[in-house]
Write an enzyme that holds these catalytic residues in place. Structure first.
Site, PDB file in Angstrom:
ATOM      1  N   ASP A  35      39.487  39.643 -21.663  1.00 35.73           N
ATOM      2  CA  ASP A  35      38.845  38.328 -21.761  1.00 35.73           C
ATOM      3  C   ASP A  35      37.318  38.392 -21.791  1.00 35.73           C
ATOM      4  O   ASP A  35      36.704  39.336 -21.320  1.00 35.73           O
ATOM      5  CB  ASP A  35      39.295  37.424 -20.610  1.00 35.73           C
ATOM      6  N   GLU A  50      40.509  38.242 -16.375  1.00 36.89           N
ATOM      7  CA  GLU A  50      39.904  38.942 -15.232  1.00 36.89           C
ATOM      8  C   GLU A  50      38.728  38.152 -14.680  1.00 36.89           C
ATOM      9  O   GLU A  50      38.493  38.131 -13.483  1.00 36.89           O
ATOM     10  CB  GLU A  50      39.464  40.353 -15.634  1.00 36.89           C
TER      11      GLU A  50
HETATM   12 ZN   LIG Z   1      32.395  40.378 -15.612  1.00 40.15          ZN
HETATM   13 ZN   LIG Z   2      34.247  42.837 -16.023  1.00 39.44          ZN
END
Ligand SMILES: [Zn+2]
Ligand SMILES: [Zn+2]
Length: 392
Positions: A80, A138
């Site tokens: 991401d 994340e």
């Molecule tokens: Zn980051």
């Molecule tokens: Zn990262």
């Protein structure tokens, strides 16, 4: 020692860099990494792996199975990007408005796909299996948790993950055993006072004054409640309140983050914050609401996984390896490392033509030294060779 990129990785260097640039150009946020995960799934299917999509919402898992039994090693990348408008002038600049790979996750995905391409050639020799894990979300969202819930760690014995790291130079690898990244929690404090005329303070409860005492007192948690040999951070990053220069504020909201490497310190910070808030509220007669949100837990490397990683990484970067790197940043690799032995490590990627620390993660002109991708892929390949091919 100079960096020794593995020859199989060097042979596909152009492909790895092309994949990274492609993902960089079309960044996606959080769980909405549809294009990226499709690209990953296609790549793994082309290699002939068993591929599962839609795991952890939009994650992808690919299995490369040996035919000699043995353990399963998990290798993880995140896919991401961030809600940042890219300002750097590069040919593969993001075409998605307000979205950018400003943390290097495009590189993480490319490095792991590169390693997959190389390791496929070793299938016959594998004394074990490799699971390639590509997760969404994340950067907030905790994609790792959803991946685990959907079974991405089932039958996996140990797991490794890389973060490209612009605070280190090309050829350096930061890794240590034990705590590596911090718990990253969030808090909001709402001070409710009684407003009034700026020249008539009697009878009011000044929320600005209360907030000033609070911000100062909260800093005593790090300086006076934390063991000086352990690291904690309490940061108030945002203050909002007040109406005008001659008005006593009736409400101030403080927002911030708390960081710690251990669960004990995390709980201690939470408890001391509560005590300080209650005490100051009582002192000034203000009502104070306190919301504390647990973020990612601390990332704790397993000692054996750390030793294995270091052994292999040293073959690639020599004495550039083992810089005991710690960060108070948070990382959802922590969820994997809570379940099975894991090691999360940093691969130096500071752009060579710029001063170190001038291209930080999460900045709008973020970029990496793409040669670092070859280092990362090489370490993954070396680790598998050491653990699943030349071992025993
Ligand atoms: Zn980051
Ligand atoms: Zn990262």
């Amino acid at each position: 020692m100079a960096v020794k990129v593995r020859s199989e990785v060097a042979a596909i260097a152009d492909d790895i860099i092309a994949i990274r640039r492609d993902i960089h150009k079309y960044p996606e946020l959080g769980f909405d990494v549809h294009r990226t995960s499709e690209l990953v799934a296609e790549h793994l299917k082309d290699l002939g792996f068993d591929v599962v999509t839609g795991i952890g919402k939009t994650g992808v898992v690919g299995d490369l199975k040996g035919n000699k039994g043995g353990p399963t090693i998990g290798l993880r990348a995140d896919m991401d990007a961030l809600p940042i408008q890219e300002t750097g002038d590069i040919p593969y600049r993001s075409v998605n408005d307000g979205i950018m790979h400003a943390c290097g996750h495009d590189g993480h995905t490319a490095m792991l796909l590169g390693a997959a391409t190389v390791l496929e050639q070793f299938q016959e020799q594998l004394k074990g299996n490799i699971r390639f894990i590509f997760q969404p979300a994340e950067e907030g969202g905790g994609g790792a948790r959803y991946m685990i819930e959907d079974g991405c760690l089932d039958t996996v014995d140990e797991i490794y993950g890389i973060h490209l790291w612009n605070y280190q130079k090309y050829g350096e690898v930061g890794v240590k055993d034990g705590p590596t990244m911090a718990a990253a929690d969030e808090f909001a404090i709402t001070i409710k006072g009684v407003g009034g005329h700026g020249a008539t303070p009697q009878g009011t409860v000044d929320a600005v004054l209360v907030s000033a005492h609070l911000v100062t007192a909260l800093q005593s948690i790090v300086s006076r409640n934390t063991n000086p040999l352990e690291s904690t951070v309490v940061t108030v990053g945002q203050i909002n309140g007040g109406h005008n220069f001659n008005v006593i504020a009736d409400e101030v909201v403080l927002k911030g983050t708390a960081r710690a490497y251990t669960e004990d310190n995390r709980q201690m910070i939470k408890r001391r914050m509560e005590e300080i808030i209650n005490g100051i509220g009582r002192t000034f007669g203000a009502d104070i609401e306190f919301v504390y949100i647990d973020g990612y837990p601390p990332t704790i490397n397993n000692e054996i996984a750390y030793e294995r990683l270091k052994f292999s990484a040293e073959k690639v970067v020599g004495n550039g390896c083992g810089l005991p790197y710690l960060s108070m940043g948070g990382e959802d690799f922590s969820y994997y490392a809570q379940k099975i032995p894991g090691c999360f490590f940093f691969v130096g990627s500071a752009p060579i033509d710029r001063e170190i620390f001038t291209v930080p993660h999460h900045c709008s002109h973020f970029d990496i030294d793409e040669n670092a991708l070859l280092v990362g892929s090489s370490i993954f390949v070396q680790l598998i060779e050491d653990q699943l091919i030349s071992s025993q």
